[in-house]
Design a protein around this motif. Structure first.
Motif, PDB file in Angstrom:
ATOM      1  N   PRO B  61     -64.242 -72.108  72.333  1.00 18.63           N
ATOM      2  CA  PRO B  61     -64.200 -71.417  71.307  1.00 18.63           C
ATOM      3  C   PRO B  61     -64.368 -70.465  70.625  1.00 18.63           C
ATOM      4  O   PRO B  61     -63.366 -69.643  71.953  1.00 18.63           O
ATOM      5  CB  PRO B  61     -65.800 -71.817  70.782  1.00 18.63           C
ATOM      6  CG  PRO B  61     -66.779 -71.432  72.681  1.00 18.63           C
ATOM      7  CD  PRO B  61     -65.452 -72.255  73.126  1.00 18.63           C
ATOM      8  N   GLY B  62     -64.303 -69.783  69.920  1.00 24.13           N
ATOM      9  CA  GLY B  62     -64.223 -68.260  69.460  1.00 24.13           C
ATOM     10  C   GLY B  62     -63.147 -68.069  68.016  1.00 24.13           C
ATOM     11  O   GLY B  62     -62.550 -69.118  67.418  1.00 24.13           O
ATOM     12  N   PRO B  63     -62.407 -66.612  68.107  1.00 21.58           N
ATOM     13  CA  PRO B  63     -61.617 -66.539  66.908  1.00 21.58           C
ATOM     14  C   PRO B  63     -60.455 -66.803  67.805  1.00 21.58           C
ATOM     15  O   PRO B  63     -59.545 -66.864  68.552  1.00 21.58           O
ATOM     16  CB  PRO B  63     -61.434 -64.261  67.063  1.00 21.58           C
ATOM     17  CG  PRO B  63     -62.195 -64.108  68.356  1.00 21.58           C
ATOM     18  CD  PRO B  63     -63.026 -65.341  68.781  1.00 21.58           C
ATOM     19  N   PRO B  64     -59.830 -67.530  66.470  1.00 20.04           N
ATOM     20  CA  PRO B  64     -57.718 -68.058  66.489  1.00 20.04           C
ATOM     21  C   PRO B  64     -57.521 -67.492  67.512  1.00 20.04           C
ATOM     22  O   PRO B  64     -56.896 -67.619  68.126  1.00 20.04           O
ATOM     23  CB  PRO B  64     -57.638 -68.445  64.873  1.00 20.04           C
ATOM     24  CG  PRO B  64     -58.778 -68.102  64.018  1.00 20.04           C
ATOM     25  CD  PRO B  64     -59.735 -67.489  65.256  1.00 20.04           C
ATOM     26  N   ALA B  65     -57.684 -65.927  67.137  1.00 19.13           N
ATOM     27  CA  ALA B  65     -56.409 -65.333  67.721  1.00 19.13           C
ATOM     28  C   ALA B  65     -56.727 -64.670  69.688  1.00 19.13           C
ATOM     29  O   ALA B  65     -55.639 -65.492  70.204  1.00 19.13           O
ATOM     30  CB  ALA B  65     -56.577 -63.374  67.271  1.00 19.13           C
ATOM     31  N   LEU B  66     -58.332 -65.084  69.214  1.00 21.78           N
ATOM     32  CA  LEU B  66     -58.060 -65.057  70.972  1.00 21.78           C
ATOM     33  C   LEU B  66     -58.402 -65.806  71.903  1.00 21.78           C
ATOM     34  O   LEU B  66     -57.035 -65.766  72.907  1.00 21.78           O
ATOM     35  CB  LEU B  66     -59.678 -64.387  71.681  1.00 21.78           C
ATOM     36  CG  LEU B  66     -59.929 -62.794  71.115  1.00 21.78           C
ATOM     37  CD1 LEU B  66     -61.472 -62.918  71.048  1.00 21.78           C
ATOM     38  CD2 LEU B  66     -59.184 -62.046  72.337  1.00 21.78           C
ATOM     39  N   VAL B  67     -58.662 -67.504  71.037  1.00 22.56           N
ATOM     40  CA  VAL B  67     -58.063 -68.948  72.173  1.00 22.56           C
ATOM     41  C   VAL B  67     -56.673 -68.858  71.727  1.00 22.56           C
ATOM     42  O   VAL B  67     -56.577 -69.311  73.282  1.00 22.56           O
ATOM     43  CB  VAL B  67     -58.595 -69.574  70.871  1.00 22.56           C
ATOM     44  CG1 VAL B  67     -58.292 -70.747  70.907  1.00 22.56           C
ATOM     45  CG2 VAL B  67     -60.317 -69.172  70.658  1.00 22.56           C
ATOM     46  N   PHE B  68     -56.113 -68.531  71.344  1.00 18.68           N
ATOM     47  CA  PHE B  68     -55.199 -68.505  70.594  1.00 18.68           C
ATOM     48  C   PHE B  68     -54.031 -67.493  72.119  1.00 18.68           C
ATOM     49  O   PHE B  68     -53.107 -68.047  73.548  1.00 18.68           O
ATOM     50  CB  PHE B  68     -54.072 -68.147  69.898  1.00 18.68           C
ATOM     51  CG  PHE B  68     -52.234 -68.405  69.863  1.00 18.68           C
ATOM     52  CD1 PHE B  68     -52.480 -70.163  69.915  1.00 18.68           C
ATOM     53  CD2 PHE B  68     -51.045 -67.497  70.490  1.00 18.68           C
ATOM     54  CE1 PHE B  68     -50.906 -70.550  69.151  1.00 18.68           C
ATOM     55  CE2 PHE B  68     -50.249 -68.886  70.530  1.00 18.68           C
ATOM     56  CZ  PHE B  68     -49.842 -69.831  70.653  1.00 18.68           C
TER      57      PHE B  68
END
Lengths: 430, 293
Positions: B61-68
């Motif tokens: 889980p988390g914001p898309p940029a961080l997860v990527f």
């Protein structure tokens, strides 16, 4: 012991016999009362040629689910001729080379009465000759025009879904009259795409419209922007139909290329089958049009049959799996499996099918079919089967994307998709 | 569109393919250069990177940029660990014999692809880009993420070059490449170097897979194209020469963009394969290779 009966043969026979006895006994205890009237309560085995892997995998998953749901309904209502039905699924990898092998395996090893279910026309074209050699009824769910064009044989039939020629003829007036007369076509570079190319070109000629550019794309392509540069500026309508693992990338890159300032788009939903259209990267599709065999989103005037069918297969009103809303179905096509199984049931019952010796009688019984009213057997809607061309004809849907949903704006008549017979299989020998 | 806008689009598309190709082929080149192993499973590591990115972006889980970003680190690390294991368990036992390792890596390719088919499934699955913006030029629009891939590739390759030429690890690798026996005599544990290089090469392929997956989709057979193109690039550039690999990747990538835009993508493959044939006939060591040992 004689020479022609080696120990291996004997052991296999004994094991096979044991297994068969066990299966029969198990079924007899469980289902004995329900199938009591049957002369033989041995299950009737049907083979399903399934695209479980390879480029057709997205369809395969749902074709299996739909067929299992139909099978459950058929068995709950007493099976076929009072006999319980089993469907054996065998993966062909969406691979033409494996198609005939799968047919052989289903018939010779599994002991199936017939084979049905393939979608991809390359597999159908490769398998149909083998079905004729073995004299096996082969019921395809493919949309290919090859059946009605007379390119296949007496044993191959398409009673569950309209062919591409009919689909294209039915929607062409809408494209040319409402959207525009200068059309660029983007289609997969194999038989299925050529059907689209040929019949839209023909329809365009008849309607006084013009195909300004043909863009065939290999099915295994992963990058599409390079093709879009070739779309002429004079294009009023882009007609797109893509299949394979790259479909989402195809539509996404189309959006990146044009943004919201694109020519009118008319797509066959194949380009977005099993793909969620309600995402930001596909917002440019708002207002564009699609052909749908069966409507993915439950329409306000959805028939009771479609409602019950949707529920039986496990699909919600948005066209996704009930237990996983992220998993979008191939709703526009998969009804063909359901309807084909019911055609098999009807055909076997009309032919009083008992076993392999009745295969020819079964084909003749299906050839004798004509009108199929909308019903639980035909939840997509009424159909008309042409016994001479082995092809069924049905209604087509034209939908528009509104607020990220596909909303039907037109349902064509069966007559709109008819064309003169191109062959007469009933005159061919078996 | 006139000629120049199409040419610009062709160059942009070409740069993106060149960027991804350069990272993938660098891994292949490194493995061949140091270990003399022709790694046929390289495409499978590329695919595993993309599939790993799908798992990370789906389950973390988390914001898309961080997860990527997490996917960019986790997926290559896992793939590298797997490759290191394969080196110790298989390649080392074959004494890195060229013939045997080709067959072994073909086997590895099938195992990894079928493994992905079993655990990931046969469908192509989308991975969202860490950010989505579209650049609108007067003639056409373009994905901002694709341009970011080019930038990321340039940075990565610069880091790779520094690592090989300016660090101790790079020095050890170069030493092992030029003469394993002398390197051993100087106390370098070449077994460790081999396992490390094989893991590192696979990690590079996986990283390319992660970068490309928002543009394409994760799919269990997606490694086959990159494998073929990487071999073409490595052969043209000179087996084992990193500089040659990068130049060849740029050349093949850009000509891929331009030829497929103006003619057809199939023609690109025909020409690239033809070029390989000519290189093999007239300059078997490749454009920047040092000649057969």
């Amino acid at each position: 012991m004689t020479n022609n009966l080696g120990p291996f043969t004997t052991r296999r026979r004994v094991l096979g016999g044991l297994a068969a006895t066990g299966a029969t006994a198990g079924l007899a205890t469980g289902l004995g009362t329900r199938f009591a009237q049957a002369q033989s309560s041995a299950p009737l085995k049907l083979g399903f040629q399934l695209h479980r892997t390879g480029i057709g995998a997205a369809y395969g998953r749902w074709y299996e689910r739909t067929t299992k749901a139909a099978l459950k309904a058929v068995n709950e209502a007493g099976g076929i001729n009072g006999r319980p039905v089993e469907v054996i699924f065998e993966d062909d990898g969406t691979d033409a080379a494996r198609g005939p092998q799968v047919l052989d395996k289903l018939i010779n090893q599994e002991g199936c009465e017939l084979v049905f279910g393939p979608l991809f026309s390359n597999v159908v074209m490769a398998t149909a000759p083998r079905a004729a050699e073995l004299k096996i009824p082969y019921l395809v769910c493919s949309e290919t025009h090859s059946v009605a064009a007379g390119k296949l044989n007496r044993w191959t039939m398409q009673p569950g879904i309209t062919d591409v020629k009919s689909q294209v003829r039915a929607v062409a007036p809408f494209i040319f009259d409402t959207l525009g007369k200068k059309v660029t076509m983007i289609y997969p570079d194999y038989a299925f795409g050529y059907d689209h190319r040929d019949f839209l070109t023909q329809a365009a000629k008849e309607a006084g419209a013009e195909i300004v550019k043909l863009l065939p794309i290999p099915v295994t392509e992963t990058s599409f922007t390079r093709y879009f540069a070739q779309i002429p500026r004079s294009t009023e309508v882009i007609y797109h139909v893509m299949v394979g693992p790259g479909v989402l990338t195809f539509v996404k890159e189309l959006g990146e290329f044009y943004g919201s300032n694109h020519p009118k788009l008319f797509g066959f939903i194949d380009s977005l089958e099993a793909v969620n259209i309600d995402t930001p990267s596909l917002s440019f599709l708002e207002g564009t049009h699609f052909w749908e065999g069966d409507c993915r989103y439950a329409q306000p005037d959805e028939t009771e049959f479609d409602k019950a069918y949707r529920k039986a297969v496990g699909v919600n009103d948005q066209g996704a799996a009930i237990n996983d809303p992220k998993e979008i179905s191939t709703y526009a096509h998969m009804f063909s499996c359901w309807e084909t199984l019911y055609v098999i049931k009807a055909g076997m019952e009309a032919a009083d099918y008992k076993g392999p010796q009745d295969r020819q009688k079964f084909v003749e019984a299906v050839e004798a079919m004509s009108d199929m009213p909308a019903s639980m057997q035909h939840p997509q809607g009424a159909k008309r089967f042409n016994g001479k061309t082995h092809q069924v004809f049905g209604h087509q849907n034209i939908s528009q994307v509104k607020d990220g949903r596909l909303v039907r704006i037109e349902r064509t008549s069966i007559d709109a998709g008819l064309y003169p017979d191109e062959t007469d299989y009933t005159k061919m020998s078996f | 569109m006139g000629f120049w806008p199409i040419f610009l689009l062709a160059l942009m598309e070409g740069l993106v393919s060149a960027a991804v190709l350069a990272i993938t082929a660098a891994g292949l080149s490194l493995v061949f250069g140091v270990m003399r192993v022709v790694n046929v499973a390289h495409g499978a590591f590329f695919m595993l990177g993309a599939v790993g990115a799908w798992f990370v972006t789906t389950y973390v889980p988390g914001p898309p940029a961080l997860v990527f970003l997490a996917a960019m680190i986790l997926a290559p690390l896992c793939v590298a660990a797997l490759a290191g294991l394969a080196d110790i368990a298989v390649l080392k036992r074959l004494n890195y014999s060229p013939d045997a390792t080709i067959v072994a890596t073909i086997g590895l390719l099938y195992i990894l692809e079928q493994g992905a088919l079993s655990f990931f499934g046969p469908s192509a699955r989308p991975v969202p880009a860490p950010f989505s913006f579209r650049i609108q030029l007067p003639w056409f629009g373009y994905s901002g993420y694709k341009l970011a891939v080019v930038v990321a590739a340039v940075v990565l390759l610069a880091v790779l070059w520094l690592m090989i030429n300016r660090t101790k690890a790079g020095l050890v690798m170069r030493a092992t490449q030029s003469d394993p026996e002398i390197a051993r005599a100087f106390g370098i544990n070449t077994d460790k170097v081999y396992a490390g290089v094989f893991a590192f090469g696979a990690g590079l392929a996986a990283l390319a897979g992660v970068l490309v997956v928002p543009i394409q989709q994760a799919y269990y057979l997606m490694g086959e194209g990159p494998l073929l193109m990487s071999f073409i690039v490595v052969i043209i550039g000179g087996l084992g020469s990193l500089r040659g690999t990068l130049v060849a990747a740029l050349f093949i990538g850009l000509s891929d963009g331009v030829i497929s835009m103006f003619f057809s993508p199939t023609l690109t493959e025909i020409l690239a394969t033809l070029l390989v044939a000519f290189v093999l006939i007239f300059r078997p060591q490749g454009l920047f290779g040092r000649g057969a040992a």
